[in-house]
Motif scaffolding. Structure first.
Motif, mmCIF file in Angstrom:
data_model
loop_
_atom_site.group_PDB
_atom_site.id
_atom_site.type_symbol
_atom_site.label_atom_id
_atom_site.label_comp_id
_atom_site.label_asym_id
_atom_site.label_seq_id
_atom_site.Cartn_x
_atom_site.Cartn_y
_atom_site.Cartn_z
ATOM 1 N N MET A 94 0.836 -1.196 0.000
ATOM 2 C CA MET A 94 0.000 0.000 0.000
ATOM 3 C C MET A 94 0.878 1.256 0.000
ATOM 4 O O MET A 94 1.994 1.229 0.520
ATOM 5 C CB MET A 94 -0.898 0.029 1.245
ATOM 6 C CG MET A 94 -1.880 -1.111 1.340
ATOM 7 S SD MET A 94 -2.676 -1.143 2.983
ATOM 8 C CE MET A 94 -3.393 0.510 3.018
ATOM 9 N N PRO A 95 0.398 2.374 -0.562
ATOM 10 C CA PRO A 95 1.137 3.635 -0.422
ATOM 11 C C PRO A 95 1.210 4.030 1.060
ATOM 12 O O PRO A 95 0.175 4.169 1.720
ATOM 13 C CB PRO A 95 0.287 4.634 -1.216
ATOM 14 C CG PRO A 95 -0.546 3.802 -2.125
ATOM 15 C CD PRO A 95 -0.780 2.513 -1.403
ATOM 16 N N VAL A 195 -2.311 8.202 3.864
ATOM 17 C CA VAL A 195 -2.654 7.749 2.512
ATOM 18 C C VAL A 195 -2.673 8.924 1.536
ATOM 19 O O VAL A 195 -2.102 8.859 0.430
ATOM 20 C CB VAL A 195 -4.019 7.022 2.514
ATOM 21 C CG1 VAL A 195 -4.489 6.749 1.090
ATOM 22 C CG2 VAL A 195 -3.925 5.716 3.288
ATOM 23 N N VAL A 196 -3.325 10.015 1.924
ATOM 24 C CA VAL A 196 -3.423 11.189 1.039
ATOM 25 C C VAL A 196 -2.049 11.784 0.773
ATOM 26 O O VAL A 196 -1.693 12.092 -0.382
ATOM 27 C CB VAL A 196 -4.376 12.240 1.654
ATOM 28 C CG1 VAL A 196 -4.328 13.544 0.862
ATOM 29 C CG2 VAL A 196 -5.803 11.710 1.701
ATOM 30 N N ARG A 197 -1.240 11.943 1.828
ATOM 31 C CA ARG A 197 0.118 12.493 1.637
ATOM 32 C C ARG A 197 0.944 11.625 0.708
ATOM 33 O O ARG A 197 1.683 12.128 -0.153
ATOM 34 C CB ARG A 197 0.826 12.605 2.992
ATOM 35 C CG ARG A 197 0.420 13.772 3.867
ATOM 36 C CD ARG A 197 0.893 15.123 3.339
ATOM 37 N NE ARG A 197 2.308 15.167 3.016
ATOM 38 C CZ ARG A 197 3.293 15.427 3.893
ATOM 39 N NH1 ARG A 197 2.976 15.619 5.171
ATOM 40 N NH2 ARG A 197 4.557 15.476 3.502
ATOM 41 N N CYS A 198 0.858 10.320 0.865
ATOM 42 C CA CYS A 198 1.669 9.406 0.051
ATOM 43 C C CYS A 198 1.144 9.289 -1.370
ATOM 44 O O CYS A 198 1.910 8.986 -2.291
ATOM 45 C CB CYS A 198 1.739 8.033 0.713
ATOM 46 S SG CYS A 198 2.612 8.053 2.295
ATOM 47 N N LYS A 199 -0.152 9.504 -1.566
ATOM 48 C CA LYS A 199 -0.698 9.539 -2.924
ATOM 49 C C LYS A 199 -0.207 10.788 -3.660
ATOM 50 O O LYS A 199 0.134 10.743 -4.847
ATOM 51 C CB LYS A 199 -2.232 9.538 -2.874
ATOM 52 C CG LYS A 199 -2.864 8.185 -2.558
ATOM 53 C CD LYS A 199 -2.868 7.286 -3.787
ATOM 54 C CE LYS A 199 -3.688 6.030 -3.523
ATOM 55 N NZ LYS A 199 -3.695 5.125 -4.704
ATOM 56 N N ILE A 200 -0.203 11.909 -2.951
ATOM 57 C CA ILE A 200 0.230 13.166 -3.554
ATOM 58 C C ILE A 200 1.733 13.145 -3.849
ATOM 59 O O ILE A 200 2.192 13.594 -4.900
ATOM 60 C CB ILE A 200 -0.120 14.356 -2.624
ATOM 61 C CG1 ILE A 200 -1.647 14.488 -2.500
ATOM 62 C CG2 ILE A 200 0.489 15.657 -3.140
ATOM 63 C CD1 ILE A 200 -2.085 15.513 -1.470
ATOM 64 N N ASN A 201 2.499 12.612 -2.903
ATOM 65 C CA ASN A 201 3.953 12.574 -3.045
ATOM 66 C C ASN A 201 4.457 11.167 -2.728
ATOM 67 O O ASN A 201 4.830 10.875 -1.591
ATOM 68 C CB ASN A 201 4.599 13.609 -2.121
ATOM 69 C CG ASN A 201 6.100 13.706 -2.319
ATOM 70 O OD1 ASN A 201 6.670 13.033 -3.183
ATOM 71 N ND2 ASN A 201 6.748 14.553 -1.523
ATOM 72 N N PRO A 202 4.475 10.266 -3.700
ATOM 73 C CA PRO A 202 4.898 8.878 -3.446
ATOM 74 C C PRO A 202 6.320 8.754 -2.912
ATOM 75 O O PRO A 202 6.648 7.732 -2.298
ATOM 76 C CB PRO A 202 4.768 8.222 -4.831
ATOM 77 C CG PRO A 202 3.796 9.066 -5.580
ATOM 78 C CD PRO A 202 4.035 10.462 -5.088
ATOM 79 N N VAL A 207 7.201 2.047 -1.896
ATOM 80 C CA VAL A 207 6.558 0.755 -1.704
ATOM 81 C C VAL A 207 7.640 -0.300 -1.464
ATOM 82 O O VAL A 207 8.701 -0.278 -2.073
ATOM 83 C CB VAL A 207 5.717 0.380 -2.938
ATOM 84 C CG1 VAL A 207 5.093 -0.994 -2.768
ATOM 85 C CG2 VAL A 207 4.624 1.428 -3.155
#
Length: 440
Positions: A94-95, A195-202, A207
């Motif tokens: 998961m991110p 989750v939102v932070r990692c979606k915006i900035n992977p 992973v």
């Protein structure tokens, strides 16, 4: 000198001594002893004896060393490490999966221990190095560990709520239930934020590689066994108590026994481990007892001066504050004191003053207990002097500095404040579950 001025002088003297770095119980006890002797003469020597016997007659006090012992058994025997390994494998794709798994780990450790320090110790020594090694952003994961570990004093079996229940004379089971939904709400906010932070900035949370997670499904399912033991311990302790099958003291004994049997079953209960667990349990338990004993003596003198009535008169008559303004002032005072004191010290100092006033204003004391506990969480991690910030600095890897710790915590403070506001506006968020169980 008026009684109001004497009470103010006592409180100011205690705060000055605390800011000099003296031990909390010594500062409180010294002010209580000095004020008692000056006001009542030699007869004041009876006050600590009375406080001691009052303390020893509190049967719920037996739960403290047992809950603390249980938490250290789970930590020192490596059961927490097994949990992290399980979460690492199941959440790795998961991110931000390891950060999310760490939040789940903090909730589980909190449910097993009831203290924030244990969760932080495990997060700082196990989770942080692992996530740093895998390239996670140090600001993000430092905030995750601090925010997640603060849940220890909100979700059952919270030791702070046991103490609050004894002082406020409220059922501990109701307090534990009242903390469940706000605690889960807070944990959910933390997960969504990650989750939102990692979606915006992977780049914040790479992973985990396929090589690390490439294992047969049978092995992955076998790892799930790491979560069975904590669940069984938690249910045998908290579940049976809430359902009314065992008392509070019995629940702590069941939890301690179940944790010991689990460690023995996994063949991790060596003499060295038992010695370390016993030493830490004794140190923390003695600290609690001395602190509460000193606070009872202080409260006896303070209340004897009419301090509670003086505060009621000041807030309600002279300042003409509304009930909600008084509650907000109390919250602000918790945050200020939380910069210098731990939750237990703060509770035993202010509870004898605030609880009668909260009751007089018509607020629910169960709801106020949850509100107090949540505000303690904020105070613990609020710069520049949050109590847990310096504990984190002492335990974190060397590449994480104090400035990193300060920067990491603000999003989590904001989410905690939002949760507090929700519980204040909608008290049923905290009270619905206790009323449901009581009604059933």
């Amino acid at each position: 000198m008026s009684y109001e001025l004497i009470a103010l002088l006592m409180f100011a003297s205690m705060m000055v001594l605390l800011m000099t770095g003296q031990r909390v119980f010594a500062a409180i006890g010294f002010v209580a002893a000095a004020a008692g002797l000056l006001l009542y003469g030699d007869g004041a020597i009876e006050m600590p004896f009375t406080a001691a016997f009052k303390l020893f007659n509190w049967f719920p006090m037996l739960t403290l060393p047992l809950f603390i012992y249980m938490g250290y058994v789970m930590s020192e025997s490596g059961i927490a490490e097994d949990l992290y390994r399980m979460l690492h494998v199941w959440c790795g794709r998961m991110p931000g999966g390891l950060a999310i798994g760490t939040i789940f780990l903090m909730v589980i450790i909190s449910a097993m221990n009831g203290l924030s320090v244990a969760g932080m110790a495990i997060g700082a020594t196990i989770a942080l190095p692992e996530m740093l090694r895998r390239g996670y952003d140090k600001i993000l994961i430092t905030g995750v560990v601090q925010g997640g570990s603060s849940l220890g004093i909100l979700v059952p079996p919270s030791v702070v709520m046991v103490l609050y229940g004894m002082i406020a004379r409220e059922p501990v089971s109701q307090l534990w239930l009242a903390g469940v939904i706000p605690g889960l709400m807070m944990a959910t906010m933390f997960v969504i934020y990650v989750v939102v932070r990692c979606k915006i900035n992977p780049a914040l949370a790479p992973v985990v590689s396929d090589e690390e997670l490439d294992m047969p499904l049978r092995e992955k399912l076998a790892l799930l066994r790491a979560g069975i033991i904590p669940f069984l311990i938690f249910f045998s302790m908290t579940g049976l108590f809430v359902l009314g099958y065992i008392s509070l003291v019995e629940s702590s004994a069941v939890g301690a026994t179940a944790a010991t049997l689990a460690a023995a079953f996994k063949r991790r209960l060596s003499f060295k481990v038992i010695h370390e667990i016993s030493r830490k349990t004794l140190a923390i338990s003695c600290m609690f007892l001395w602190l509460i004993l000193a606070a009872l003596a202080f409260g006896a003198v303070f209340d004897g001066l009419g301090a509670v009535r003086a505060i009621e008169s000041l807030f309600i008559t002279r300042w003409d504050l509304s009930p909600w303004e008084i509650i907000i002032m109390m919250q602000v005072s918790f945050i200020i004191m939380g910069m210098f004191l731990d939750d237990t010290a703060m509770l035993v100092i202010v509870a004898p003053l605030y609880i009668p006033l909260v009751d007089l204003l018509g607020f629910d004391l169960i709801w106020f207990g949850v509100l107090y506990t949540m505000t303690c969480q904020i105070a613990y991690i609020t710069p520049p002097f949050g109590y847990n910030l310096f504990l984190m600095r002492a335990m974190a890897p060397k590449e994480i500095g104090l400035l990193d710790i300060y920067r990491s915590i603000w999003p989590f403070v904001a989410m905690m404040v939002i949760t507090v506001v929700i519980v204040m506006i909608f008290p049923q968020v905290a009270l619905w579950l206790p009323e449901l169980v009581r009604g059933g």
